[in-house]
Design a protein around this motif. Structure first.
Motif, PDB file in Angstrom:
ATOM      1  N   TYR A 108       0.822  -1.287   0.098  1.00 13.07           N
ATOM      2  CA  TYR A 108       0.103  -0.059  -0.008  1.00 13.07           C
ATOM      3  C   TYR A 108       0.810   1.196   0.009  1.00 13.07           C
ATOM      4  O   TYR A 108       1.866   1.162   0.821  1.00 13.07           O
ATOM      5  CB  TYR A 108      -0.862   0.170   1.318  1.00 13.07           C
ATOM      6  CG  TYR A 108      -1.765  -1.154   1.347  1.00 13.07           C
ATOM      7  CD1 TYR A 108      -1.088  -2.418   2.114  1.00 13.07           C
ATOM      8  CD2 TYR A 108      -3.148  -1.398   0.779  1.00 13.07           C
ATOM      9  CE1 TYR A 108      -1.789  -3.413   2.370  1.00 13.07           C
ATOM     10  CE2 TYR A 108      -3.629  -2.488   1.304  1.00 13.07           C
ATOM     11  CZ  TYR A 108      -2.867  -3.580   1.811  1.00 13.07           C
ATOM     12  OH  TYR A 108      -3.833  -4.826   1.833  1.00 13.07           O
TER      13      TYR A 108
ATOM     14  N   THR B 156       0.670   5.458  -0.183  1.00 17.02           N
ATOM     15  CA  THR B 156      -0.137   6.667   0.231  1.00 17.02           C
ATOM     16  C   THR B 156       0.675   7.961   0.276  1.00 17.02           C
ATOM     17  O   THR B 156       1.833   7.837   0.586  1.00 17.02           O
ATOM     18  CB  THR B 156      -1.139   6.531   1.406  1.00 17.02           C
ATOM     19  OG1 THR B 156      -0.365   6.411   2.587  1.00 17.02           O
ATOM     20  CG2 THR B 156      -2.084   5.305   1.192  1.00 17.02           C
TER      21      THR B 156
ATOM     22  N   ARG C  33      -8.311  10.586  -0.083  1.00 14.22           N
ATOM     23  CA  ARG C  33      -7.054  10.231  -0.346  1.00 14.22           C
ATOM     24  C   ARG C  33      -6.573   8.935  -1.392  1.00 14.22           C
ATOM     25  O   ARG C  33      -7.326   7.909  -1.080  1.00 14.22           O
ATOM     26  CB  ARG C  33      -6.112  10.277   0.914  1.00 14.22           C
ATOM     27  CG  ARG C  33      -6.066  11.200   1.962  1.00 14.22           C
ATOM     28  CD  ARG C  33      -5.721  12.279   1.855  1.00 14.22           C
ATOM     29  NE  ARG C  33      -4.146  12.379   2.030  1.00 14.22           N
ATOM     30  CZ  ARG C  33      -3.316  13.381   1.599  1.00 14.22           C
ATOM     31  NH1 ARG C  33      -3.972  14.487   1.319  1.00 14.22           N
ATOM     32  NH2 ARG C  33      -1.608  13.212   1.573  1.00 14.22           N
ATOM     33  N   VAL C  34      -6.346   9.437  -2.365  1.00 15.81           N
ATOM     34  CA  VAL C  34      -5.893   8.250  -3.607  1.00 15.81           C
ATOM     35  C   VAL C  34      -4.377   7.582  -3.458  1.00 15.81           C
ATOM     36  O   VAL C  34      -3.484   8.585  -3.583  1.00 15.81           O
ATOM     37  CB  VAL C  34      -6.198   8.943  -4.800  1.00 15.81           C
ATOM     38  CG1 VAL C  34      -5.997   7.694  -5.849  1.00 15.81           C
ATOM     39  CG2 VAL C  34      -7.629   9.236  -4.809  1.00 15.81           C
ATOM     40  N   GLY C  35      -4.154   6.344  -3.270  1.00 18.53           N
ATOM     41  CA  GLY C  35      -2.829   5.862  -3.314  1.00 18.53           C
ATOM     42  C   GLY C  35      -2.691   4.503  -4.210  1.00 18.53           C
ATOM     43  O   GLY C  35      -3.812   4.309  -5.057  1.00 18.53           O
ATOM     44  N   LYS C  36      -1.702   4.062  -4.124  1.00 23.25           N
ATOM     45  CA  LYS C  36      -1.685   2.607  -4.946  1.00 23.25           C
ATOM     46  C   LYS C  36      -1.752   1.527  -4.116  1.00 23.25           C
ATOM     47  O   LYS C  36      -1.326   1.525  -2.783  1.00 23.25           O
ATOM     48  CB  LYS C  36      -0.031   2.965  -5.577  1.00 23.25           C
ATOM     49  CG  LYS C  36      -0.058   3.809  -6.675  1.00 23.25           C
ATOM     50  CD  LYS C  36       1.389   3.929  -7.301  1.00 23.25           C
ATOM     51  CE  LYS C  36       2.357   4.822  -6.105  1.00 23.25           C
ATOM     52  NZ  LYS C  36       3.608   5.045  -6.956  1.00 23.25           N
ATOM     53  N   TYR C  37      -2.233   0.553  -4.556  1.00 25.03           N
ATOM     54  CA  TYR C  37      -2.421  -1.017  -4.045  1.00 25.03           C
ATOM     55  C   TYR C  37      -1.727  -1.945  -4.987  1.00 25.03           C
ATOM     56  O   TYR C  37      -2.215  -1.961  -6.313  1.00 25.03           O
ATOM     57  CB  TYR C  37      -3.763  -1.108  -3.739  1.00 25.03           C
ATOM     58  CG  TYR C  37      -3.899  -2.745  -3.330  1.00 25.03           C
ATOM     59  CD1 TYR C  37      -4.718  -3.654  -4.340  1.00 25.03           C
ATOM     60  CD2 TYR C  37      -3.553  -3.110  -2.314  1.00 25.03           C
ATOM     61  CE1 TYR C  37      -4.880  -4.798  -3.961  1.00 25.03           C
ATOM     62  CE2 TYR C  37      -3.721  -4.571  -1.814  1.00 25.03           C
ATOM     63  CZ  TYR C  37      -4.382  -5.488  -2.767  1.00 25.03           C
ATOM     64  OH  TYR C  37      -4.659  -6.672  -2.353  1.00 25.03           O
ATOM     65  N   MET C  38      -0.592  -2.793  -4.576  1.00 28.90           N
ATOM     66  CA  MET C  38      -0.074  -3.505  -5.586  1.00 28.90           C
ATOM     67  C   MET C  38       0.098  -4.990  -4.907  1.00 28.90           C
ATOM     68  O   MET C  38       0.077  -5.185  -3.763  1.00 28.90           O
ATOM     69  CB  MET C  38       1.202  -3.115  -5.759  1.00 28.90           C
ATOM     70  CG  MET C  38       1.370  -1.819  -6.592  1.00 28.90           C
ATOM     71  SD  MET C  38       2.936  -1.021  -6.768  1.00 28.90           S
ATOM     72  CE  MET C  38       2.885  -0.029  -5.506  1.00 28.90           C
ATOM     73  N   GLU C  39      -0.416  -6.309  -5.705  1.00 29.48           N
ATOM     74  CA  GLU C  39      -0.184  -7.436  -5.552  1.00 29.48           C
ATOM     75  C   GLU C  39       1.039  -8.037  -6.147  1.00 29.48           C
ATOM     76  O   GLU C  39       1.051  -8.024  -7.349  1.00 29.48           O
ATOM     77  CB  GLU C  39      -1.456  -8.178  -5.679  1.00 29.48           C
ATOM     78  CG  GLU C  39      -2.590  -7.876  -4.934  1.00 29.48           C
ATOM     79  CD  GLU C  39      -3.960  -8.485  -5.312  1.00 29.48           C
ATOM     80  OE1 GLU C  39      -3.776  -9.142  -6.136  1.00 29.48           O
ATOM     81  OE2 GLU C  39      -4.893  -8.434  -4.544  1.00 29.48           O
ATOM     82  N   ILE C  40       2.068  -8.260  -5.249  1.00 31.66           N
ATOM     83  CA  ILE C  40       3.335  -8.753  -5.895  1.00 31.66           C
ATOM     84  C   ILE C  40       3.563 -10.290  -5.632  1.00 31.66           C
ATOM     85  O   ILE C  40       3.611 -10.764  -4.425  1.00 31.66           O
ATOM     86  CB  ILE C  40       4.410  -7.949  -5.537  1.00 31.66           C
ATOM     87  CG1 ILE C  40       4.028  -6.533  -5.673  1.00 31.66           C
ATOM     88  CG2 ILE C  40       5.814  -8.182  -6.103  1.00 31.66           C
ATOM     89  CD1 ILE C  40       5.266  -5.544  -5.098  1.00 31.66           C
TER      90      ILE C  40
ATOM     91  N   TRP D 287       3.386   0.676   3.232  1.00 32.42           N
ATOM     92  CA  TRP D 287       3.264  -0.473   4.232  1.00 32.42           C
ATOM     93  C   TRP D 287       2.891  -1.837   3.591  1.00 32.42           C
ATOM     94  O   TRP D 287       2.415  -1.626   2.373  1.00 32.42           O
ATOM     95  CB  TRP D 287       2.268  -0.221   5.273  1.00 32.42           C
ATOM     96  CG  TRP D 287       0.910  -0.125   5.196  1.00 32.42           C
ATOM     97  CD1 TRP D 287       0.046  -1.147   5.303  1.00 32.42           C
ATOM     98  CD2 TRP D 287       0.228   0.888   4.658  1.00 32.42           C
ATOM     99  NE1 TRP D 287      -1.269  -0.581   5.115  1.00 32.42           N
ATOM    100  CE2 TRP D 287      -1.134   0.582   4.520  1.00 32.42           C
ATOM    101  CE3 TRP D 287       0.624   2.217   4.379  1.00 32.42           C
ATOM    102  CZ2 TRP D 287      -2.354   1.243   4.019  1.00 32.42           C
ATOM    103  CZ3 TRP D 287      -0.373   3.149   4.101  1.00 32.42           C
ATOM    104  CH2 TRP D 287      -1.644   2.844   3.749  1.00 32.42           C
TER     105      TRP D 287
ATOM    106  N   ASP E 189       5.349 -11.518 -10.639  1.00 32.13           N
ATOM    107  CA  ASP E 189       4.262 -10.660 -11.232  1.00 32.13           C
ATOM    108  C   ASP E 189       3.725  -9.454 -10.136  1.00 32.13           C
ATOM    109  O   ASP E 189       4.037  -9.919  -8.880  1.00 32.13           O
ATOM    110  CB  ASP E 189       3.247 -11.662 -11.116  1.00 32.13           C
ATOM    111  CG  ASP E 189       1.874 -11.519 -11.867  1.00 32.13           C
ATOM    112  OD1 ASP E 189       1.892 -10.842 -12.919  1.00 32.13           O
ATOM    113  OD2 ASP E 189       0.806 -11.218 -11.379  1.00 32.13           O
TER     114      ASP E 189
ATOM    115  N   ARG F  87       0.653  -6.767  -9.879  1.00 31.47           N
ATOM    116  CA  ARG F  87      -0.757  -6.203 -10.283  1.00 31.47           C
ATOM    117  C   ARG F  87      -0.789  -5.011  -9.723  1.00 31.47           C
ATOM    118  O   ARG F  87      -0.829  -4.619  -8.230  1.00 31.47           O
ATOM    119  CB  ARG F  87      -1.964  -6.997  -9.932  1.00 31.47           C
ATOM    120  CG  ARG F  87      -1.797  -8.624 -10.584  1.00 31.47           C
ATOM    121  CD  ARG F  87      -2.169  -8.610 -12.094  1.00 31.47           C
ATOM    122  NE  ARG F  87      -3.571  -8.434 -12.171  1.00 31.47           N
ATOM    123  CZ  ARG F  87      -3.940  -8.387 -13.563  1.00 31.47           C
ATOM    124  NH1 ARG F  87      -3.361  -8.523 -14.605  1.00 31.47           N
ATOM    125  NH2 ARG F  87      -5.182  -8.350 -13.759  1.00 31.47           N
TER     126      ARG F  87
END
Lengths: 84, 84
Positions: A7, A9, A38-45, A75, B36, B38
Motif C-alpha cells: 500500500y 499513500t 486520499r488516493v494511493g496505490k495498491y499492488m499485489e506482488i 506498508w 508478477d 498487479r
C-alpha cells in the motif's frame, strides 16, 4: 512463493490533487456526505523464495521504485502461498 | 463519521501494462525474485453520517466513479471514527 500486498499513500502533509478532484466530482454528483478522499496505490506482488529474506527484498523494491520516500508512505502484508 | 478504505484492482482476465512495466523494471534491477505485479488503487474516504446507510453510498460511488465495472473489481472496509 510469497504474495505481498503493498500500500502506498501520500504523506498527510502532501496535497492530493487527485483526491481533491474525485471529491469534487462526487460532491457535484450529490454525494455531499463525502468529506475527504486520499488516493494511493495498491499492488499485489508475487515474489519467489530466494536466499534473501522476503522482507529485505520488499523494503528495497519499495524504497527504490514503488514509493517516493519524499512524498509517500508505504506498508505491506506478506503471505506465503503455494507455487502457482 | 466513517473512514472507508476502498481497493480497486483490474480483473484477472485484464492485461495490466503498468504491472508488466514495473515487473520488467524490477527484473532489470536484478530483482529476479519478482514474478508478477498487479497495480491497483487504494483510497481512504471520509464519509459523514447521513440518512442513507454508508454501505449504500459506498457501493454507489464505486459503481459510478471509483471503479470501472467492465475491467475492475472493488472491495472496501468501513470503520466508524470520531468526528475530526
Amino acid at each position: 512463493m510469497f504474495k505481498v500486498k503493498v500500500y502506498v499513500t501520500l504523506k498527510k502533509s502532501v496535497l492530493d490533487p487527485q483526491g481533491v478532484a474525485v471529491k469534487e466530482s462526487l460532491n457535484s454528483m450529490d454525494y455531499q456526505e463525502v468529506q475527504d478522499i486520499r488516493v494511493g496505490k495498491y499492488m499485489e506482488i508475487m515474489i519467489a523464495k530466494s536466499e534473501r529474506p522476503v522482507e529485505e527484498v520488499v523494503n528495497e523494491i519499495c524504497d527504490k521504485l514503488l514509493a517516493n520516500p519524499v512524498m509517500e508512505n508505504y506498508w505491506y502484508e506478506i503471505e506465503e502461498v503455494e507455487e502457482a
